[in-house]
Design a protein around this motif. Sequence first.
Motif, PDB file in Angstrom:
ATOM      1  N   UNK A 326      30.087  39.260  44.328  1.00  0.00           N
ATOM      2  CA  UNK A 326      30.745  38.719  43.751  1.00  0.00           C
ATOM      3  C   UNK A 326      32.479  38.030  44.830  1.00  0.00           C
ATOM      4  N   UNK A 327      31.998  36.527  45.387  1.00  0.00           N
ATOM      5  CA  UNK A 327      33.094  36.141  45.380  1.00  0.00           C
ATOM      6  C   UNK A 327      33.354  34.900  44.576  1.00  0.00           C
ATOM      7  N   UNK A 328      34.586  33.759  44.961  1.00  0.00           N
ATOM      8  CA  UNK A 328      34.705  33.466  43.054  1.00  0.00           C
ATOM      9  C   UNK A 328      34.112  33.590  42.402  1.00  0.00           C
ATOM     10  N   UNK A 329      34.625  34.782  41.528  1.00  0.00           N
ATOM     11  CA  UNK A 329      33.815  35.186  40.577  1.00  0.00           C
ATOM     12  C   UNK A 329      34.669  33.994  39.571  1.00  0.00           C
ATOM     13  N   UNK A 330      34.657  32.728  38.802  1.00  0.00           N
ATOM     14  CA  UNK A 330      34.967  31.748  38.078  1.00  0.00           C
ATOM     15  C   UNK A 330      35.998  32.618  36.862  1.00  0.00           C
ATOM     16  N   UNK A 331      34.774  33.730  35.907  1.00  0.00           N
ATOM     17  CA  UNK A 331      34.573  34.054  34.715  1.00  0.00           C
ATOM     18  C   UNK A 331      36.214  34.924  34.873  1.00  0.00           C
ATOM     19  N   UNK A 332      36.604  35.098  35.395  1.00  0.00           N
ATOM     20  CA  UNK A 332      37.851  36.140  35.610  1.00  0.00           C
ATOM     21  C   UNK A 332      39.411  35.372  35.006  1.00  0.00           C
TER      22      UNK A 332
END
Length: 648
Positions: A326-332
């Motif tokens: 996925x793109x834009x994985x905000x959890x990272x």
Amino acid sequence: MSTETFEFQVEARQLLQLMIHSVYSNKDVFLRELVSNASDALDKLRLATLRDDSLDADTSDLHVEIEIDKDARTLIVRDNGIGMSYDEVTQLIGTIAHSGTATFLKELREAQDAAGAEGLIGQFGVGFYSSFMVADEVTLITRRAGEAHGTRWSSQGEGTYTLETVDEAPQGTSVILHLKPTDSENQLHDYTSTWKVKEIVKRYSDFITWPVRLMPEKRDAADTEAAGDAEDAEAAPASASEPETLNSMKALWARPRDEVSDDEYHELYKHISHDWREPLETVRLQAEGTFEYQALLFVPSHAPHDLFTQGYQRGLQLYVKRVFIMDDCEALLPPYLRFVKGVVDAQDLSLNVSREILQQDRQIRMMQRRLTKKVLATVTDMRKANPERYGTFWREFGAVLKEGLITDSDNRDALLTAASFATTHDADEPTTLKAYVERMKDGQDDIYYATGESRQSIESSPHMEAFGAKGVEVLLLTDPVDEVWVEAVGEYEGKRLRSIAKGTVDLGDDKDEETGAEKEKQTEEYAGLLGWMTEHLADDVKEVRLSARLTVSPACVVSDSDDLTPALENMYRAMGQEVPQTKRILELNPEHQLVKALRQAHTQRTDHTELAETAELLHTLAVLAEGGQPKDAGRFVKLVTDRLERTL
Ligand code: ADP
């Protein structure tokens, strides 16, 4: 099915005009854009089949193909990826979906010269449309995986495009460029040269994880000899019959660090960020052990224009064992590092992992913690090793990083170490808190700061006077978030962070006995005036008192130590919260002639009407001096006008 003709949306037309009459000298990048789109389409198809077994798609040999026909002057970029439906073509290709494009066009129109325009084009990936830099006609044939029919889109870039449904189309997308005539002086731009195409793919797209193949050329053997195309013949004498894979397909983050050049990193950055400028920093991290992952992160050199808007898409791409997930994985990464771009490739996550699961996952949280520390350490190192680069970083991202001081108490120290602040100590060089503390004078217990719109407005506010006169350093904080984090952080190395516009100021004078006695006498003398003014101005201020912070101005307004400042009040209101109006404190400068005269007038007169007006004016002037607004501008103007009239 019939062919229909459509008009490009206004912005799309403007962008196309720009591409056709391109001022951008590096036309080679069109191929990077097309290969990048094709690679994304392959990623999407693989993911779609992982998520949905029933999808009728062939994933046995996912790849990108480039085909050149010298005679027809065509260059085809073909992928067997996800493809687009009829509606998707209309939405994605006929219009400009990018939120940034409108801004881009606006800035471009405002750019004064060609150099400025070129710089701007370099900042925004313009994707598919960049084909029109090199082609006078572009045709796209596509079929969405799982669908029966395909769609054919075609345009010469001049205002209209045609669309039709086609029965036969292979899965995926083919983009067919009819190339503009090569200008004879500049053979550099001959995109029918296999040598040229190979070189561009190698340069820009080597890391693409799918094979990018150059198809055997369609031309007669006789032609080859006659054309005397020495470069082509030399580079691949037997290339006529077999497709040739042009890229190494090695994921950069999995290769040993010293085998990868800066240029290669930068091309990956451009591919994933759609930013054509070089990144400021490249950060690599390899985690071994039970939860193994590799991260390759980039700090951009410019803040995106929408960094502070609500829907801002944050950064990292997630791979699992080299498979794009996925793109834009905000959890990272935490929200305050939302500007960081890059790739994280984890070994032990499920390919089916969803955003919701990631938010909960303990290992992901550990990963986030480690990545955060690594980025902050990189910033601190940059400050020490390369102040100029750090200066750029802080200018672009300081304001967003400060959000972390409020939300991430675990990393507060690391953030404070990485941070720097404008200061009265130096007009150009910002300071760290550490350096501020080292410079603190004997007897100074607190770290002083001032908040405001700009350095200039703070420096000319009356609150600064005594600090300026006594040479006490003040930090100048001009980001909206500053008021909030200073409250949240409270202190640094045991020194309180104190606003120069809040509470009382003690710059050490009272320790001197003589001045202490002097002060006491003054307080007695002024008691009458202060009491009367406090009562008279009760609607606007909670107290009128003598000031220790003024040397030049007659008066200033300050906030009580525990009260909200006007800026914070406004901020809460802007966020829709109800905040009661906090009354402030009016401070008078007992050494000022106007204040002295006021005291005398007060003791002598019984009719206080005119005095009341003066008190009111003094208060309004104090509000204006700190950059505030008068409560009743009309009345203020009238009072001042009357007074001026009387002086003539
Ligand atoms: P960008 O790639 O920056 O989003 P483009 O103008 O290049 O902008 O493409 C717009 C959109 O069109 C892409 O986001 C993608 O959804 C779709 N698209 C472009 N090329 C392809 C392709 N080869 N296969 C499938 N979809 C594509």
